[in-house]
Design an enzyme around this catalytic site. Structure first.
Site, PDB file in Angstrom:
ATOM      1  N   MET A  80      -2.920  10.671   9.171  1.00  0.00           N
ATOM      2  CA  MET A  80      -1.702   9.903   8.926  1.00  0.00           C
ATOM      3  C   MET A  80      -1.246   9.280  10.247  1.00  0.00           C
ATOM      4  SD  MET A  80      -1.126  10.081   5.729  1.00  0.00           S
ATOM      5  CE  MET A  80       0.331   9.034   5.844  1.00  0.00           C
ATOM      6  N   MET A 133       0.993  13.980  -1.913  1.00  0.00           N
ATOM      7  CA  MET A 133       2.073  14.415  -1.010  1.00  0.00           C
ATOM      8  C   MET A 133       3.069  15.194  -1.860  1.00  0.00           C
ATOM      9  SD  MET A 133       2.271  10.805   1.043  1.00  0.00           S
ATOM     10  CE  MET A 133       1.385   9.937  -0.261  1.00  0.00           C
ATOM     11  N   SER A 184      -3.401   0.509  -0.642  1.00  0.00           N
ATOM     12  CA  SER A 184      -2.449   1.451  -1.252  1.00  0.00           C
ATOM     13  C   SER A 184      -1.611   0.692  -2.273  1.00  0.00           C
ATOM     14  CB  SER A 184      -1.527   2.053  -0.196  1.00  0.00           C
ATOM     15  OG  SER A 184      -0.422   2.658  -0.861  1.00  0.00           O
ATOM     16  N   HIS A 207      -6.233   3.379  -3.262  1.00  0.00           N
ATOM     17  CA  HIS A 207      -5.481   4.495  -2.687  1.00  0.00           C
ATOM     18  C   HIS A 207      -4.176   4.683  -3.460  1.00  0.00           C
ATOM     19  CE1 HIS A 207      -4.484   7.218   0.695  1.00  0.00           C
ATOM     20  NE2 HIS A 207      -3.240   6.758   0.585  1.00  0.00           N
ATOM     21  N   ASP A 246      -0.770   6.779  -3.760  1.00  0.00           N
ATOM     22  CA  ASP A 246       0.153   7.636  -3.018  1.00  0.00           C
ATOM     23  C   ASP A 246       1.069   8.382  -3.975  1.00  0.00           C
ATOM     24  OD1 ASP A 246      -0.443   7.269  -0.209  1.00  0.00           O
ATOM     25  OD2 ASP A 246       0.084   5.168  -0.549  1.00  0.00           O
ATOM     26  N   ASP A 302      -4.275   6.195   7.615  1.00  0.00           N
ATOM     27  CA  ASP A 302      -3.262   5.756   6.649  1.00  0.00           C
ATOM     28  C   ASP A 302      -1.912   5.577   7.320  1.00  0.00           C
ATOM     29  OD1 ASP A 302      -1.697   5.329   4.392  1.00  0.00           O
ATOM     30  OD2 ASP A 302      -2.081   7.296   3.497  1.00  0.00           O
ATOM     31  N   GLY A 321       0.665   1.937   8.623  1.00  0.00           N
ATOM     32  CA  GLY A 321       0.843   0.935   9.672  1.00  0.00           C
ATOM     33  C   GLY A 321      -0.427   0.194  10.049  1.00  0.00           C
ATOM     34  N   MET A 331       3.904  11.060  -4.525  1.00  0.00           N
ATOM     35  CA  MET A 331       5.015  11.683  -3.777  1.00  0.00           C
ATOM     36  C   MET A 331       5.999  12.342  -4.731  1.00  0.00           C
ATOM     37  SD  MET A 331       5.795   8.680  -1.021  1.00  0.00           S
ATOM     38  CE  MET A 331       4.463   7.741  -0.226  1.00  0.00           C
ATOM     39  N   HIS A 381      -3.977  10.502  -2.915  1.00  0.00           N
ATOM     40  CA  HIS A 381      -3.362  11.158  -1.755  1.00  0.00           C
ATOM     41  C   HIS A 381      -2.127  11.904  -2.247  1.00  0.00           C
ATOM     42  CE1 HIS A 381      -1.055  10.350   2.295  1.00  0.00           C
ATOM     43  NE2 HIS A 381      -1.253  11.639   2.077  1.00  0.00           N
TER      44      HIS A 381
HETATM   45  C1  DX5 Z   1       2.628   6.700   3.317  1.00  0.00           C
HETATM   46  C2  DX5 Z   1       1.448   6.431   2.433  1.00  0.00           C
HETATM   47  C3  DX5 Z   1       0.666   5.232   2.820  1.00  0.00           C
HETATM   48  C4  DX5 Z   1       1.427   3.946   2.757  1.00  0.00           C
HETATM   49  C5  DX5 Z   1       0.775   2.946   3.652  1.00  0.00           C
HETATM   50  O1  DX5 Z   1       3.178   7.921   2.979  1.00  0.00           O
HETATM   51  O2  DX5 Z   1       0.566   7.536   2.456  1.00  0.00           O
HETATM   52  O3  DX5 Z   1      -0.532   5.154   2.064  1.00  0.00           O
HETATM   53  O4  DX5 Z   1       1.501   3.423   1.472  1.00  0.00           O
HETATM   54  O5  DX5 Z   1       1.548   1.806   3.677  1.00  0.00           O
HETATM   55  P1  DX5 Z   1       1.409   0.719   4.835  1.00  0.00           P
HETATM   56  O6  DX5 Z   1      -0.005   0.277   4.865  1.00  0.00           O
HETATM   57  O7  DX5 Z   1       2.362  -0.334   4.407  1.00  0.00           O
HETATM   58  O8  DX5 Z   1       1.821   1.395   6.123  1.00  0.00           O
HETATM   59 ZN    ZN Z   2      -1.462   7.403   1.512  1.00  0.00          ZN
END
Ligand code: DX5
Ligand code: ZN
Length: 221
Positions: free
Chosen positions: A139, A70, A10, A35, A37, A177, A179, A39, A68
């Site tokens: 998630m 969001m 990501s 990936h 993200d 996705d 942690g 938002m 992705h």
């Molecule tokens: C959270 C994102 C993830 C995030 C993952 O909303 O969708 O893709 O960046 O980050 P890590 O791998 O640090 O948990």
């Molecule tokens: Zn993501």
């Protein structure tokens, strides 16, 4: 059918001041998907990347852009992300009133379509669209930020979705996705995941470590 394990770094955890170079580095380090993200500060409590950035990054790699989304509403932006060079576009059922229509629209644009399930979203949310999707994303944190702790209850959901996917006989990515690190990656893989998103765990230690981090997440080191 379960596929080989692939890693999707990501870029949320990359150096935003040199994103093109970061994308080239993770490409060279063995990333399978990039990936992205996206938002909007409304569907999730953070604002990140829009289609203009995806377009600017497109010439930097031939790897699959896994976008992705969001954002809510999501439908008005599908065309923009398609035009910007996304390969896979994923949406949350909660991000619009008509998930089936959203998936059809992504496919009409010629892109691979995916559904994203939040930690509290039941896996049955995919039941009447599983025949149409190319990817299901579980998630394992609440979306919005990188660097959060893996929610272990999602392993059970991954197992349920593995069975649902196998029952279709189709090739559908099962992506996880949030942690993902060297401890949780093997748990997600054992539960049936075949694509792991990793932000923090990919970029930890700086560019000299990206290849080793990706290989280790994949279970190769
Ligand atoms: C959270 C994102 C993830 C995030 C993952 O909303 O969708 O893709 O960046 O980050 P890590 O791998 O640090 O948990
Ligand atoms: Zn993501």
């Amino acid at each position: 059918m379960r596929q080989n394990v692939r890693i999707a770094p990501s870029i949320l955890s990359a150096d935003f001041a040199s994103l093109g170079e970061e994308v080239r580095r993770i490409d060279a380090a063995g990333a399978d998907y990039i990936h992205v993200d996206v938002m909007d500060g409304h569907f999730v409590p953070n604002i990140t990347i829009g289609p203009g950035v995806v377009k600017a990054l497109r010439p930097h790699t031939k790897k699959t852009f896994d976008c992705h989304l969001m954002i809510s509403p999501v439908d008005p932006f599908l065309q923009d992300f398609s035009d910007s060079g996304a390969d896979i576009i994923t949406a949350h059922p909660e991000a619009g009133a008509h998930l089936h229509r959203t998936i059809q629209e992504i496919k009409r644009l010629g892109k691979k379509a995916g559904v994203v399930l939040n930690p509290a979203t039941h896996p049955s949310a995919v039941d009447y669209v599983i025949g149409d999707v190319d990817l299901i994303l579980v998630m394992s944190v609440n979306p919005g930020f990188g660097g959060q702790k893996f929610i272990h209850s999602q392993l059970d959901k991954i197992r349920v979705l593995r069975q649902k996917i196998d029952a279709t006989g189709r090739t559908i990515d099962l992506e996880v996705d949030g942690g993902i690190n060297f401890e949780t990656a093997p748990l997600a893989i054992a539960a049936g995941a075949d694509v792991l998103v990793a932000g923090t765990a990919t970029f930890t230690g700086g560019p000299s470590q990206y290849a080793a981090n990706i290989a280790r997440l994949r279970g190769q080191a």
